[in-house]
Design an enzyme around this catalytic site. Structure first.
Site, PDB file in Angstrom:
ATOM      1  N   LEU A 197     -21.309  18.398 -15.221  1.00 32.01           N
ATOM      2  CA  LEU A 197     -21.190  17.469 -16.339  1.00 32.01           C
ATOM      3  C   LEU A 197     -20.701  18.150 -17.625  1.00 32.01           C
ATOM      4  O   LEU A 197     -21.281  19.152 -18.064  1.00 32.01           O
ATOM      5  CB  LEU A 197     -22.560  16.807 -16.586  1.00 32.01           C
ATOM      6  CG  LEU A 197     -22.573  15.707 -17.658  1.00 32.01           C
ATOM      7  CD1 LEU A 197     -21.758  14.514 -17.235  1.00 32.01           C
ATOM      8  CD2 LEU A 197     -24.003  15.325 -17.991  1.00 32.01           C
ATOM      9  N   ASP A 198     -19.652  17.605 -18.222  1.00 31.58           N
ATOM     10  CA  ASP A 198     -19.156  18.054 -19.530  1.00 31.58           C
ATOM     11  C   ASP A 198     -18.744  19.530 -19.532  1.00 31.58           C
ATOM     12  O   ASP A 198     -18.761  20.177 -20.580  1.00 31.58           O
ATOM     13  CB  ASP A 198     -20.208  17.827 -20.627  1.00 31.58           C
ATOM     14  CG  ASP A 198     -20.563  16.363 -20.785  1.00 31.58           C
ATOM     15  OD1 ASP A 198     -19.729  15.512 -20.431  1.00 31.58           O
ATOM     16  OD2 ASP A 198     -21.672  16.061 -21.246  1.00 31.58           O
ATOM     17  N   ALA A 199     -18.392  20.057 -18.392  1.00 31.53           N
ATOM     18  CA  ALA A 199     -18.064  21.478 -18.298  1.00 31.53           C
ATOM     19  C   ALA A 199     -16.638  21.740 -17.825  1.00 31.53           C
ATOM     20  O   ALA A 199     -16.255  22.889 -17.618  1.00 31.53           O
ATOM     21  CB  ALA A 199     -19.056  22.189 -17.376  1.00 31.53           C
TER      22      ALA A 199
END
Lengths: 283, 283, 283, 283
Positions: B226-228
């Protein structure tokens, strides 16, 4: 890492990149940075390469000879420089120290790779700061009624110190046209406004009167027409009704010194190409 | 002006540029834009050319065949695309309209060159806005207790519409890993914080609690973590103690939509190359 | 123009402004600057006035006595300071000079109104630069195996020089908790990242690995928890794939020194109020 | 939360804040936001309060009567407005949709609190977009040989719709002096340059010719002198040699719409005070 910097401007046509990169590849040149720009309006092509010096079988002179036929074929304005060869800089200042102190510190801390040949000023105020850096300081006062002798002396000093570039670090005098012509694209000025707004004197006062919400600074090459030379770099900072002219001057100092340092650095690294009255800055 | 876009990533070595530019010059290719990047850390080389299509004797398929031997010689990851061929975009949104409305307007006013195949949303709120643009709107509600059927339907719709790229325009659901893998580097998300700060939910609340003086947004490719994923574009805006969370959300909307539009545009123009978890964006 | 600065934080309720401005008006106080902030989340009220000193019939002590009943009535955290009274600053640095040189120049050119009591460093590198400014330089090396004696000496020096504020101008050591507590909201640090991203060591390396498109710096009060104190000021600068870590470090230096100078200036002018772990900065 | 907004400009002297805040406190007024500014150059004082409407025992008319004696005593230019009362906005546009679409979306998504009374355009292009929002669209073509009838009709429409403010959202016509005078400080324009640079037509072409490194936009009140009215808001975006005029126009559109939206919002919230030819914007 030592590099050769090959900087080219020429009329655009098919095959320039192929010719140049072939040339470099045929000598096994290791390109570490390459930038190109085709300008649609003028029909010119601009190009800058950094090539590892140790990958090439030449010195600068050898490169020049080998490359000359290509340069001729494509009618190139071009130069090849050696990143290890420090450019010689003459700094000029008046009383305000922020730009001078900033450049001196960047040089002192090895951020700016150059030789600072000397500082010339029409005042004595900054002598001690300059001399702490072991840089010669020349005081050349300017007589408002007859500026000619001062500028003759400035010209002599610039020549004597074999300046590659002259930096007007808030030097509050206008250079004579003759000097501007002689050192075309070699004299860098910092103007304390976001040009072309507020040409001339007291730009922060002008900005305050006009009620602008941003103020700025402009680093440009000096030409005979005041504040109209090719722009290298600009930046702005937000102001508001809360900011007095004194505050604007203070904010402005920070923008000025940053913009000047960025502009000078780009010049020292042969990143700035001038065509007509505009610059290509390969960052 | 119609161009072919040649995008290359490969291990760095001497002669790549020469080989490629020779190839182009030998067919009289008129290069309108050329960008190069040597990454010292990874030892990879990245390259993007735009070549006038009418200057070349090929169509895309012809180009592919002619260029294949060079690509093989240098172990290139590469692609050639035709600027005239619109990429097919599937937009996904929830209830908030600012990113969707912004992208739709840019498309409607011919600023974004693409086909918007459809909009998929887990809510009905934005149907009328989308349909005014004559774009199909699919309502695929997500059952929090069993999300699988919804994402099966999303997956089916994306396939059916032959999407080249999926844009999560503030789609407030996390895509399943399978979909992330299948569309690697083809799903673009806008995260409402300056990543890697404030990963996860309610970033403006987190920002307010931490008392930061700038808030931001991040456009990135979606990966399983996530969000990486690889960051394409970011920007920030200044806030102060005066700004409530509501104000931050409002300021943030403007940053989000600008950052997403810039990121999507770069993707549509084949300006984004991904290597490891980082991007090269040739602007 | 000499002013008194009245800085107040208290639980919000009706009538605070009226009470305070009545008080000032009743003594004919000429307010040159007034700032207010009601924080909805915490229910606190913040207020800062600058009043021309020559318009009031008091000295600071007289003001304190006259105002005390109001302060008590509203349970105020408050202080009154005299703009003419220079705060005493202790600067701490290691080897990197950019922040120190910048602050020293701002002080030397009368931009920062304060007394620089001394510079403390764990290295000798910056001695000459500091001594040129006629400022005492203390070399207090830190033994990595036993840091305690060094910090005892630091603590002694800070006391001896009656520091109002300690500035960590890229001092690469972590202060012991005891010192953090003793000088709460009086020790200012510059962290070379846009916090809360990249806490801890080597933030530019972390930033490069994550592939962010902006890097930044954060000026904050030091607390026992590393890099987690109240943020005073932040700023960022754009980077791209073209920028090596070395470039990021160089760009970062400019952001660091600007952000630290702005943060320190705000502190010196009593513009920063801390509540919970957040600041109100009245600019 | 419904508030009353008290906006005051008057000659500066001791006791204004005390008088006003006393007045508010005596009626138990709960101040949620307070801003002050003393302008040294002009000797004027500016002040804006937001007070919870439900904390006061008045309606607007009652407030006006109660406050009138104070206003008279201090020779105030002042107004009191009710945040719940939507201002009536007339939007004017030509062919370009970006500013209009942006404002319409902000209004549609409840970000801009106002009534959009109608849109007037000299072209038909944007009718459908406007009518989808259920806003009346008036096509008033302007005959270049005789503009008078068109502006008579514009004037009639503005009156008929009881406009509080007229927004020129890239309306490419110059308003007649009579209209400028009649709606002084009520007509907001967005100019597509960083004024005072590039006054007049085709500013992006002018910017490209001058080779500036930043382009901008300016939101200002319209006065009889072209592009010279009081500036409300400005912003800029970085450009380089790589950017064609087309790119500048595209980047500029984003700056224009953001700057116009911020300027209009400030106006709608009674945050803008005009004195001489400058604004105080209480943000």
């Amino acid at each position: 890492m030592r590099t050769f910097r090959l900087v080219i401007a020429c009329p655009d046509r098919v095959g320039i990149v192929a010719k140049v990169s072939n040339f470099l590849a045929s000598y096994n040149g290791w390109i570490t940075e390459a930038s190109h720009h085709s300008d649609n309006l003028s029909g010119w092509f601009f190009m800058r390469h950094e090539i590892r010096a140790d990958s090439l079988p030449f010195d600068l002179e050898g490169f020049r000879q080998a490359f000359a036929p290509i340069a001729e074929e494509f009618s190139m304005d071009w130069r090849i420089t050696d990143s290890a060869q420090k450019k010689r800089v003459v700094l000029m200042a008046s009383r305000e120290s922020h730009c001078l102190a900033d450049l001196l510190h960047r040089w002192h801390s090895d951020e700016l790779y150059c030789e600072i040949a000397c500082v010339i000023s029409n005042h004595q105020d900054l002598r001690s700061m300059v001399e702490w850096h072991n840089i010669p300081y020349y005081h050349v006062p300017v007589d408002p009624k007859d500026k000619e002798p001062a500028f003759a002396e400035v010209s002599r000093l610039v020549k004597q110190h074999e300046a590659d570039v002259v930096v007007l670090a808030r030097y509050m005098q206008i250079l004579p046209p003759q000097l501007c012509r002689e050192y075309a694209h070699q004299v860098i000025n910092i103007h304390h406004s976001f040009l072309p707004s507020f040409v001339g004197a007291k730009p922060y006062h002008q900005a305050s009167l006009r009620g602008v919400k941003l103020i700025g600074a402009t680093c440009h090459y000096v030409t005979e027409e005041l504040d109209a030379g090719p722009i290298i770099e600009q930046d702005v900072v937000r102001v508001s009704h809360r900011d007095s002219i004194e505050n604007m001057v203070r904010f402005g100092r920070d923008v000025e010194k940053m913009v000047l340092a960025r502009g000078l650095r780009a010049h020292l690294e042969d990143r700035v190409l001038v065509h007509d009255n505009k610059t290509v800055v390969f960052d």
